[in-house]
Design a protein around this motif. Structure first.
Motif, PDB file in Angstrom:
ATOM      1  N   PHE A  97     -45.155  29.716  23.566  1.00  0.00           N
ATOM      2  CA  PHE A  97     -43.694  29.806  23.704  1.00  0.00           C
ATOM      3  C   PHE A  97     -43.070  28.427  23.907  1.00  0.00           C
ATOM      4  O   PHE A  97     -43.564  27.608  24.691  1.00  0.00           O
ATOM      5  CB  PHE A  97     -43.334  30.708  24.893  1.00  0.00           C
ATOM      6  N   LEU A  98     -41.958  28.172  23.209  1.00  0.00           N
ATOM      7  CA  LEU A  98     -41.207  26.924  23.327  1.00  0.00           C
ATOM      8  C   LEU A  98     -39.769  27.233  23.734  1.00  0.00           C
ATOM      9  O   LEU A  98     -39.089  28.032  23.086  1.00  0.00           O
ATOM     10  CB  LEU A  98     -41.211  26.164  21.993  1.00  0.00           C
ATOM     11  N   ASN A  99     -39.311  26.576  24.804  1.00  0.00           N
ATOM     12  CA  ASN A  99     -37.947  26.745  25.318  1.00  0.00           C
ATOM     13  C   ASN A  99     -37.233  25.405  25.203  1.00  0.00           C
ATOM     14  O   ASN A  99     -37.522  24.466  25.937  1.00  0.00           O
ATOM     15  CB  ASN A  99     -38.010  27.212  26.785  1.00  0.00           C
ATOM     16  N   LEU A 100     -36.296  25.321  24.256  1.00  0.00           N
ATOM     17  CA  LEU A 100     -35.552  24.090  24.014  1.00  0.00           C
ATOM     18  C   LEU A 100     -34.223  24.112  24.764  1.00  0.00           C
ATOM     19  O   LEU A 100     -33.588  25.162  24.868  1.00  0.00           O
ATOM     20  CB  LEU A 100     -35.308  23.918  22.516  1.00  0.00           C
ATOM     21  N   PHE A 101     -33.802  22.945  25.261  1.00  0.00           N
ATOM     22  CA  PHE A 101     -32.627  22.871  26.145  1.00  0.00           C
ATOM     23  C   PHE A 101     -32.826  23.887  27.274  1.00  0.00           C
ATOM     24  O   PHE A 101     -31.995  24.753  27.529  1.00  0.00           O
ATOM     25  CB  PHE A 101     -31.340  23.174  25.382  1.00  0.00           C
ATOM     26  N   CYS A 102     -33.927  23.725  27.978  1.00  0.00           N
ATOM     27  CA  CYS A 102     -34.430  24.819  28.838  1.00  0.00           C
ATOM     28  C   CYS A 102     -33.627  25.045  30.100  1.00  0.00           C
ATOM     29  O   CYS A 102     -33.828  26.040  30.787  1.00  0.00           O
ATOM     30  CB  CYS A 102     -35.887  24.556  29.206  1.00  0.00           C
ATOM     31  N   TYR A 103     -32.731  24.109  30.479  1.00  0.00           N
ATOM     32  CA  TYR A 103     -31.896  24.258  31.681  1.00  0.00           C
ATOM     33  C   TYR A 103     -32.805  24.446  32.902  1.00  0.00           C
ATOM     34  O   TYR A 103     -33.676  23.618  33.154  1.00  0.00           O
ATOM     35  CB  TYR A 103     -30.916  25.406  31.471  1.00  0.00           C
ATOM     36  N   THR A 104     -32.679  25.523  33.661  1.00  0.00           N
ATOM     37  CA  THR A 104     -33.475  25.692  34.890  1.00  0.00           C
ATOM     38  C   THR A 104     -34.726  26.546  34.665  1.00  0.00           C
ATOM     39  O   THR A 104     -35.355  26.991  35.630  1.00  0.00           O
ATOM     40  CB  THR A 104     -32.625  26.322  36.001  1.00  0.00           C
ATOM     41  N   GLY A 105     -35.076  26.777  33.391  1.00  0.00           N
ATOM     42  CA  GLY A 105     -36.351  27.415  33.081  1.00  0.00           C
ATOM     43  C   GLY A 105     -36.428  28.912  33.312  1.00  0.00           C
ATOM     44  O   GLY A 105     -37.532  29.467  33.330  1.00  0.00           O
ATOM     45  N   THR A 106     -35.300  29.590  33.447  1.00  0.00           N
ATOM     46  CA  THR A 106     -35.355  31.039  33.707  1.00  0.00           C
ATOM     47  C   THR A 106     -36.012  31.792  32.548  1.00  0.00           C
ATOM     48  O   THR A 106     -36.741  32.767  32.769  1.00  0.00           O
ATOM     49  CB  THR A 106     -33.945  31.590  33.962  1.00  0.00           C
ATOM     50  N   VAL A 107     -35.765  31.331  31.304  1.00  0.00           N
ATOM     51  CA  VAL A 107     -36.380  31.987  30.136  1.00  0.00           C
ATOM     52  C   VAL A 107     -37.879  31.705  30.112  1.00  0.00           C
ATOM     53  O   VAL A 107     -38.691  32.586  29.793  1.00  0.00           O
ATOM     54  CB  VAL A 107     -35.704  31.512  28.840  1.00  0.00           C
ATOM     55  N   SER A 108     -38.278  30.493  30.477  1.00  0.00           N
ATOM     56  CA  SER A 108     -39.705  30.160  30.524  1.00  0.00           C
ATOM     57  C   SER A 108     -40.441  31.003  31.555  1.00  0.00           C
ATOM     58  O   SER A 108     -41.584  31.418  31.335  1.00  0.00           O
ATOM     59  CB  SER A 108     -39.883  28.671  30.851  1.00  0.00           C
TER      60      SER A 108
END
Length: 714
Positions: free
Chosen positions: A550-561
């Motif tokens: 999984f890759l999270n771009l412009f991840c901000y505070t990582g909630t999606v990660s």
């Protein structure tokens, strides 16, 4: 030994009545209250008690006589007639402090001081055969000489140094509020009675902490003289050291008990250096555990956890104390006044200002205005009472709408276990704001209210009134204290302003979503750390991430990660250009049991600090097919200081998507989301399926979709 003598306590103009009360409390017999001070009689104990406990008096003079003076020789004879050797020993050093009106008989104060010095020295030489030394810097005895046209008053300054020099100030600003003036402002504001009732005290422009410390000392009946190294009377022949030590011991016992009575006292300042200086002074006063100081902007301050109204007293910038001038300074006062009306209902307010015009700019009508002198600077102390708001018809309608929305969402919230959600989004055009409710894992409820910037055609006063009505309606409808309602103004964020801080509270708390924990901060940034409208997208990623890279771009505070990791992703990679948000993302991962590492390609959960465009362009060439699932949610626009060029999602999204597709393995999935208004998807060879409707929960159905979303499969 002095049994009883006439004493004179000078004070700033308009404060003599307060000093008269201090003299009476010390056991003195008040003889006269004059514009410049108080005359009273007292014995040694009175003198000691006054010097220990006086908060407003500037000094205490042992009066030795008033003499008619026609020429300089008269001044010499008057000073020489006093039996100085009976008052202090020849080994003691002395200095003459002359002040008052100039007169032809003595020409000027410096000359008068030299005449009196010679007269004292000659009296000692005639009586003792020796002269005491003169020390103008740190004398044991200070002789007070006051010139009044054709007369002079001579006395001994029993305090030595001025009483406003308490001894606790380790850090001083260029221009500070004198301790005695701060104490006078507290008396005028009625602080002693409020402190006795346990009311809180707040200073939003605390500077080096003078008002905070004086408020604590007054609340705890702590003698300000306890902090001084010495007093002038300790060098007098009549000094009773045993009595003095006993009185200091009594004052220490009172201080020890009084510390426990001090109510909540909080100070704030926008300048970190001022807050650091205040902390040092507070520690020196022994009040580290009783006073809290933080960095914050007074224009956005709310009472926080202080549920009971109290006293807000402050000394905002003016004159030499401020770099702001003219309209800019007026704007600061006006914004501060608007915030007082918005957040401090029920509070008593006191504002020390350079002139009454400054108080006028606050936009409040004072119940009383007092004149104070901070040294030679004339100030006004405006006292106000912020009334609790009565609900207006419009506010009542807004409250009803909030209750209706809550009723509509209640069953869904319970069924889904959702505790953070949007409740209102400009449902009524005259109340243009978004209202989100956040419930912590400890069941503490907070409101994040973001006002949409009103157009220039709207009267600012009317807009401020409506915002206040909406805050009141929110509190009434939901039963949430105003201290738990965080208000911000939502304007278009461009350039480096996108990461700007509102304050430095550092106030975080944990919330639940989909059984996971996340840290949010409602106070310090425009956004809170979690985008509530992306809740369905995060859930989708958790459900589809199993065994995926999984890759999270412009991840901000990582909630999606975190959701991907919780969905058993084979590995996660989170990329962002902000250290603040990457560290936040790491803490969110750790909160849920996932350990992250910066940059390590072998790490299961990797954090990468980089400009996403630059990183993507390189990775698309070097890591072809490295990911099975990618989430792409870029900002609308950015020209962050860490970027070489600007970014515009409408212009740049085709190449972003192209690079992401290069990174996808066969069968891999890209989820692309944007909240840009008027966005048009422009693709060359890729096929995209819009899934916007599938990614909007019921709490975001009241207005136009908060975001657009597509999936693209390789």
């Amino acid at each position: 030994m002095i049994v009883s003598h006439t004493l004179f306590a000078p004070s700033a103009k308009h404060c003599s009545d307060i000093v008269a009360d201090e003299a009476a409390l010390a056991g003195g017999e008040v003889l006269a209250i004059l514009p410049g001070g108080v005359s009273f009689r007292g014995n040694l104990e009175t003198m000691y008690r006054f010097c220990l406990n006086a908060r407003v008096a500037s000094s205490l003079i042992l009066s030795l006589g008033r003499f008619a003076v026609e020429e300089a020789t008269d001044l010499y004879r008057a000073a020489n007639s006093i039996d100085w050797p009976s008052l202090f020993p020849v080994r003691a050093s002395f200095a003459v402090d002359a002040a008052g009106k100039r007169d032809r008989a003595v020409e000027h104060t410096g000359y008068a001081a030299r005449v009196v010095k010679d007269a004292i020295a000659d009296r000692f030489r005639d009586a003792c055969g020796a002269r005491p030394s003169v020390d103008t810097a740190h004398p044991d005895i200070t002789i007070n000489l006051f010139i009044e046209r054709k007369a002079v008053s001579i006395g001994i300054d029993l305090a030595g140094e001025a009483l406003h020099r308490r001894g606790y100030r380790k850090e001083r600003g260029e221009v500070v509020l004198r301790e005695t003036v701060a104490a006078a402002a507290l008396v005028r504001a009625g602080w002693k009675g409020m402190a006795g009732e346990g009311k809180p005290f707040v200073d939003p422009f605390c500077g080096s902490g003078t008002l905070l410390i004086e408020a604590a000392l007054a609340a705890g009946d702590i003698a300000p003289g306890l902090f001084r190294r010495r007093f002038g009377f300790e060098s007098l022949k009549g000094h009773d050291s045993q009595l003095w030590e006993r009185m200091k011991k009594e004052a220490e016992e009172i201080r020890h008990k009084g510390l426990k009575r001090i109510p909540v006292i909080k100070g704030y300042d926008i300048d970190p250096a001022a807050v650091a200086a205040a902390a040092k002074n507070i520690a020196a006063a022994g009040l580290r555990e009783r006073i809290e100081v933080k960095v914050a902007d007074a224009r956005f301050l709310d009472p926080g956890a202080l549920r009971e109204p109290g006293l807000l007293l402050c000394d905002p910038p003016y004159g030499k104390r401020s770099d702001l001038k003219g309209k800019a300074l007026e704007g600061l006062y006006r914004s501060f006044g608007e915030n007082l009306k918005l957040h401090f209902g029920g509070w008593k307010i006191g504002v020390v200002a350079g002139d009454e015009a400054r108080n006028y700019h606050i936009g409040l009508k004072p119940e009383k205005v007092n004149t104070l002198f901070n040294g030679p600077v004339e100030c006004s102390l405006g006292l106000y009472q912020i009334r609790e708001r009565e609900q207006s018809p419009g506010g009542a309608m807004a409250a009803n709408r909030l209750k209706k929305n809550m009723k509509r969402l209640k069953r869904w919230l319970l069924d889904e276990g959702i505790t953070c959600f949007r409740l209102y989004d400009a449902d009524m055009p005259e109340y243009a704001a978004a209202i989100d409710l956040y419930e912590s894992v400890d069941n503490d409820r907070w409101i994040h209210l973001q006002e949409y910037v009103p157009p220039a055609s709207i009267d600012p006063a009317a807009a401020a009134r409506r915002l206040g009505e909406l805050v009141d309606a929110t509190s009434d409808a939901l039963g949430i204290a105003r201290s738990h309602i965080v208000v911000k103004r939502r304007r278009r964020q461009r350039g480096t302003n996108q990461y700007a801080k509102f304050s430095e509270t550092g106030r975080e708390f944990e919330v639940f979503e989909n059984g996971l924990r996340f840290l949010v901060n409602l106070h310090d940034y425009l956004d809170t750390g979690i985008f509530l409208d992306h809740r369905p997208l995060r859930r989708t990623i958790m459900e589809t991430a199993q065994d995926k890279r999984f890759l999270n771009l412009f991840c901000y505070t990582g909630t999606v990660s975190v959701h991907a990791a919780a969905g058993s992703a084979a590995r996660t990679t989170s990329v962002d250009n902000s250290n603040t948000y990457l560290n936040w993302a790491g803490r969110n991962m750790a909160l849920n049991g996932f350990q992250t590492q910066f940059g390590d390609k072998k790490a299961k959960h990797r954090l990468i600090k980089a400009d996403c465009l630059t990183w993507l362009e390189t990775a698309a060439k070097q890591e072809h097919g490295a990911y099975d699932l990618i989430f792409l949610d870029p900002p609308t626009f950015s020209n962050s200081k860490n970027m070489d060029d600007t970014f515009d999602v409408q212009r740049d999204h085709p190449k972003l998507i192209e690079w992401c597709m290069e990174l996808l393995a066969p069968g891999g999935l890209l989820l692309f989301s944007t909240n840009r208004k008027g966005f048009v998807l422009e693709l060359k060879d890729q096929d995209a399926r819009e899934i916007t409707d599938e990614t909007i929960d019921p709490d975001f159905l009241t207005r136009k979709a908060p975001h657009l979303c597509w999936t693209l499969q390789k």
